[in-house]
Motif scaffolding. Structure first.
Motif, PDB file in Angstrom:
ATOM      1  N   CYS A 167      -6.804  12.658  -6.439  1.00  0.00           N
ATOM      2  CA  CYS A 167      -5.380  12.443  -5.504  1.00  0.00           C
ATOM      3  C   CYS A 167      -5.555  13.326  -4.450  1.00  0.00           C
ATOM      4  O   CYS A 167      -4.980  14.404  -4.845  1.00  0.00           O
TER       5      CYS A 167
ATOM      6  N   ASN B 100      -2.271  13.979  -3.110  1.00  0.00           N
ATOM      7  CA  ASN B 100      -0.325  14.511  -3.227  1.00  0.00           C
ATOM      8  C   ASN B 100      -1.299  15.161  -4.881  1.00  0.00           C
ATOM      9  O   ASN B 100      -0.154  16.489  -4.411  1.00  0.00           O
ATOM     10  N   CYS B 101      -1.494  14.702  -5.820  1.00  0.00           N
ATOM     11  CA  CYS B 101      -1.663  15.594  -7.211  1.00  0.00           C
ATOM     12  C   CYS B 101      -2.515  17.067  -6.361  1.00  0.00           C
ATOM     13  O   CYS B 101      -2.442  17.995  -8.220  1.00  0.00           O
TER      14      CYS B 101
ATOM     15  N   CYS C 239      -3.612   6.776  -8.743  1.00  0.00           N
ATOM     16  CA  CYS C 239      -3.206   8.388  -9.235  1.00  0.00           C
ATOM     17  C   CYS C 239      -2.613   7.657 -10.321  1.00  0.00           C
ATOM     18  O   CYS C 239      -1.059   7.079  -9.863  1.00  0.00           O
TER      19      CYS C 239
ATOM     20  N   CYS D 112       0.926   9.562  -9.655  1.00  0.00           N
ATOM     21  CA  CYS D 112       2.181   9.700  -8.487  1.00  0.00           C
ATOM     22  C   CYS D 112       2.219   8.151  -8.207  1.00  0.00           C
ATOM     23  O   CYS D 112       2.709   7.852  -6.872  1.00  0.00           O
TER      24      CYS D 112
HETATM   25 ZN   LIG Z   1      -0.947  11.702  -7.556  1.00  0.00          ZN
END
Ligand SMILES: [Zn+2]
Length: 443
Positions: A33, A35-36, A52, A55
């Motif tokens: 992921c 974002n994470c 994910c 998120c």
């Molecule tokens: Zn994520």
């Protein structure tokens, strides 16, 4: 294929023991992921594998498996690239020699291992050590644990019920945990103790006398931290590794005499001493994905030939786990482990093992330079003795590991050898000396 009822692995789609339909154990995939900034562990066939769990964003396929890269190993890699602390804030993972920094990968090769002298690297590591913080690493790890909660619970629940099921046929005193100081046996022991709510299980530590110093330290720490556990050490005190090497030559991949002499021999001996005629169950941290030869093993083995002792059943709760599951468990359950993994070793066995990879050899030149030098000098002397014209090259390129037969060593030719299977690696025929390897010999 897997029979859930018999808890047994089989090549058939119908279990030959109970006749019920077997299940296919799906392959693990590691997704990423962005974002994470963490890996998400998925089963190949799960519907939500690209999402994910934290998120809800996209988690794309990254690799078949990953291991944790601790700040110590990260700094070492940065030094090889002349960029100390460049990835201090990043999320760094690896699979063999492929590293993933924030999901982008690069590979380390022998060229990088040879770029600087061990002295240079040791000095650089020391120079940056105090700035090499765990703060960002810890943040990534807690997010990784959060994202993979469900996977962790699934693995734990499944392993606990496997352990309880297997253990139900044995009195507690006939249950043994095989403890090597490696990550797999650490997880196996922890799972067994927790599943059975029994802190006083017998742990057998096979000390080969060829362990990393960090493995011995960890075993001592484990013993102190688990005062209720019955801890027994299997060790060959009769023979000295270097003396035997002088006598019959160093071990090689196809001649791993060291395994039966220093590992399986002493362990078998201690099991025979304590449990001679009893049925015992050993929980063992073997994994299907560990190596090609190991994949021939089943999750439960009670064939006397492969387990080497009569009346012993060997069962592995972590048989289907990937590396990343092992790390998820260790970090998620917050249990102690061998510090050698922080340095970048992906396996901890004997430091001299002819099966060790180039990275392990490189790490040993940095983290245990005296032992490394002593061993290298021995190997060069040996190469000269058997008439190699370029002894340094023979040793440094790892050709010594491929040696076959007695190869110029008188004593080895005199000794009648017979094949036996090393419990760890079924493929390699391990030469076993035909001298009496009985109880008295190994006291
Ligand atoms: Zn994520």
């Amino acid at each position: 294929m897997w029979c859930e009822k018999c808890k047994h692995d089989t090549p058939h789609s119908v279990c030959e023991l109970c006749g019920s339909k077997t299940e296919y154990e799906p392959t693990t995939e590691v997704h990423w992921c962005c974002n994470c900034n963490i890996p998400v562990i998925r089963m190949e066939n799960s519907a939500d594998r690209d999402i994910c769990p934290i998120c809800g964003g996209e988690a794309k396929y990254l690799a078949s498996d990953l291991r944790t890269v601790f700040p110590e190993e990260r700094l070492l890699i940065e030094i090889l690239f002349d960029k100390p602390l460049a990835y201090l804030h990043d999320s760094v993972w690896a699979n063999n020699n492929r590293y993933y920094v924030n999901g982008k990968s690069f590979t380390i090769s022998s060229k990088h291992f040879k770029k600087f002298s061990p002295e240079y690297i040791i000095n650089k590591l020391e120079e940056y050590r105090s700035q090499n913080s765990y703060a960002d690493f810890d943040k990534h790890i807690s997010r990784f644990i959060e994202a993979n909660q469900e996977r962790l619970h699934y693995r734990i629940d499944e392993a606990h019920s496997f352990i309880r099921q297997e253990a139900s046929n044995y009195p507690t005193e006939n249950i043994v945990l095989s403890f090597s100081g490696g990550k797999d046996s650490t997880v196996t022991a922890d799972l067994a103790v927790k599943a059975m709510s029994e802190p006083s299980l017998v742990h057998i530590f096979g000390n080969t006398t060829l362990e990393f110093p960090l493995t011995i330290k960890y075993a001592e720490r484990f013993r102190n931290d688990n005062p209720l556990a019955i801890f027994r050490t299997a060790i060959n005190r009769e023979q000295n590794f270097y003396d035997v090497c002088e006598d019959i030559g160093p071990p090689a991949r196809m001649m791993r005499w060291c395994c039966s002499m220093f590992k399986t021999g002493p362990i078998t001996r201690i099991l025979n001493r304590y449990y001679r005629d009893k049925n015992i169950l050993t929980f063992y941290g073997i994994r299907k994905c560990e190596s090609v030869s190991r994949s021939k093993y089943n999750r439960v083995e009670d064939n006397a030939e492969s387990v080497k002792i009569q009346k012993q059943k060997v069962a592995s709760p972590i048989f289907y786990w990937a590396d990343i599951d092992i790390w998820l468990y260790i970090l998620g359950e917050n249990i102690d482990f061998n510090d050698a993994y922080r340095l970048g070793y992906d396996r901890v066995g004997c430091w001299c093992c002819p099966n060790n990879n180039e990275r392990a050899q490189f790490l040993s030149s940095i983290y245990m330079p005296e032992q490394y030098q002593k061993w290298r000098e021995f190997l060069i002397g040996f190469a000269k003795r058997i008439g190699k014209l370029d002894p340094e090259v023979y040793v440094d390129t790892g050709k010594w590991k491929a040696r076959q037969g007695g190869n110029g060593v008188k004593a080895a030719e005199d000794v009648k050898i017979r094949y036996t299977n090393c419990t760890a690696e079924d493929h390699a025929k391990v030469y076993r000396l035909n001298r009496p390897m009985d109880d008295e010999f190994l006291v």
